[in-house]
Design a protein around this motif. Structure first.
Motif, PDB file in Angstrom:
ATOM      1  N   MET A   1       0.842  -1.165   0.000  1.00 15.22           N
ATOM      2  CA  MET A   1       0.000   0.000   0.000  1.00 15.22           C
ATOM      3  C   MET A   1       0.891   1.233   0.000  1.00 15.22           C
ATOM      4  N   LEU A   2       0.596   2.081  -0.953  1.00 12.78           N
ATOM      5  CA  LEU A   2       1.390   3.289  -1.086  1.00 12.78           C
ATOM      6  C   LEU A   2       0.462   4.426  -1.463  1.00 12.78           C
ATOM      7  N   GLY A   3       0.363   5.426  -0.635  1.00 13.66           N
ATOM      8  CA  GLY A   3      -0.497   6.573  -0.889  1.00 13.66           C
ATOM      9  C   GLY A   3      -1.342   6.907   0.312  1.00 13.66           C
ATOM     10  N   TYR A   4      -1.712   8.148   0.417  1.00 18.81           N
ATOM     11  CA  TYR A   4      -2.498   8.656   1.531  1.00 18.81           C
ATOM     12  C   TYR A   4      -3.801   7.879   1.669  1.00 18.81           C
ATOM     13  N   PHE A   5      -4.018   7.212   2.789  1.00 10.76           N
ATOM     14  CA  PHE A   5      -5.206   6.431   3.125  1.00 10.76           C
ATOM     15  C   PHE A   5      -5.464   5.257   2.169  1.00 10.76           C
ATOM     16  N   SER A   6      -4.483   4.805   1.436  1.00 15.22           N
ATOM     17  CA  SER A   6      -4.707   3.625   0.588  1.00 15.22           C
ATOM     18  C   SER A   6      -4.865   2.401   1.484  1.00 15.22           C
ATOM     19  N   GLY A   7      -5.891   1.586   1.176  1.00 17.30           N
ATOM     20  CA  GLY A   7      -6.159   0.390   1.968  1.00 17.30           C
ATOM     21  C   GLY A   7      -6.512   0.686   3.413  1.00 17.30           C
ATOM     22  N   PHE A   8      -7.052   1.846   3.687  1.00 14.66           N
ATOM     23  CA  PHE A   8      -7.287   2.325   5.052  1.00 14.66           C
ATOM     24  C   PHE A   8      -8.107   1.358   5.906  1.00 14.66           C
ATOM     25  N   ASN A   9      -9.169   0.768   5.350  1.00 19.95           N
ATOM     26  CA  ASN A   9     -10.053  -0.104   6.133  1.00 19.95           C
ATOM     27  C   ASN A   9      -9.783  -1.596   5.955  1.00 19.95           C
ATOM     28  N   LEU A  10      -8.705  -1.939   5.303  1.00 24.44           N
ATOM     29  CA  LEU A  10      -8.419  -3.344   5.027  1.00 24.44           C
ATOM     30  C   LEU A  10      -8.328  -4.134   6.329  1.00 24.44           C
ATOM     31  N   ASN A  11      -9.083  -5.244   6.373  1.00 23.19           N
ATOM     32  CA  ASN A  11      -9.144  -6.042   7.589  1.00 23.19           C
ATOM     33  C   ASN A  11      -8.580  -7.443   7.344  1.00 23.19           C
TER      34      ASN A  11
END
Length: 142
Positions: A1-11
Motif C-alpha cells: 500500500m502506497l499513498g495517503y489512506f490507501s487500503g485504510f479499512n483493510l481487515n
C-alpha cells in the motif's frame, strides 16, 4: 500500500496492491486485487482478482471478481459483475452487475453473451486448426 489512506479499512484481505490516494480505501476483505490511481477501487468493500488502473476505476466493486478496469472511471459503478474488461475513458461506467463484457471507451465490443461464446468457439477452433468458415460460424458486427 502506497499513498495517503490507501487500503485504510483493510481487515482480512491478502495479496492486494494499492497505489494512489485512497486507492482501496473501503476494502475490508478482498484478495488478489491491484488498484493503481487516485481513488481506484476506493469504495470497493470486497472482490477478488480485480485490476483497476486509473482515477476512480472500479470504485464501487463490492463482490465482483476477475475484472479489468483500465482508464479514467472505467468500471466505476461495477458492483457484483464478473469477468468484465473495460478499457478507456468511462468504459463500463454504468455497469453494475453485468458479466463477460468487453468495452472500449464506452463502446461495447460484444453485445450479447452469444457473441462472446461465438468468439470463444472461434478461438478454440483456431487452436486446433479448424476452419471457422466451414462450420458457418460468424461474428456479428457491432
Amino acid at each position: 500500500m502506497l499513498g495517503y489512506f490507501s487500503g485504510f479499512n483493510l481487515n482480512n484481505g491478502e495479496q492486494n496492491v494499492f497505489v494512489g490516494i485512497e486507492s482501496g480505501y473501503s476494502m475490508l476483505n478482498g484478495s488478489d486485487n491491484v488498484f493503481i490511481g487516485t481513488y481506484a477501487g476506493g469504495g470497493a468493500e470486497g472482490g477478488f482478482n480485480n485490476i483497476s488502473i486509473g482515477y476512480e476505476s472500479g470504485y464501487s466493486n463490492t463482490t465482483g471478481g476477475f475484472n479489468n478496469f483500465i482508464g479514467w472511471r472505467a468500471g466505476l459503478n461495477n458492483d457484483t459483475g464478473f469477468f468484465n474488461n473495460f478499457f478507456g475513458y468511462q468504459a463500463g461506467y454504468n455497469n453494475t452487475t453485468g458479466e463477460d463484457n468487453i468495452l472500449l471507451d464506452k463502446i461495447q465490443v460484444f453485445k450479447t453473451q452469444q457473441e462472446v461464446k461465438t468468439l470463444q468457439l472461434l478461438k478454440y477452433r483456431q487452436q486446433f486448426g479448424l476452419s471457422a468458415l466451414r462450420s458457418g460460424i460468424s461474428l456479428n458486427s457491432c
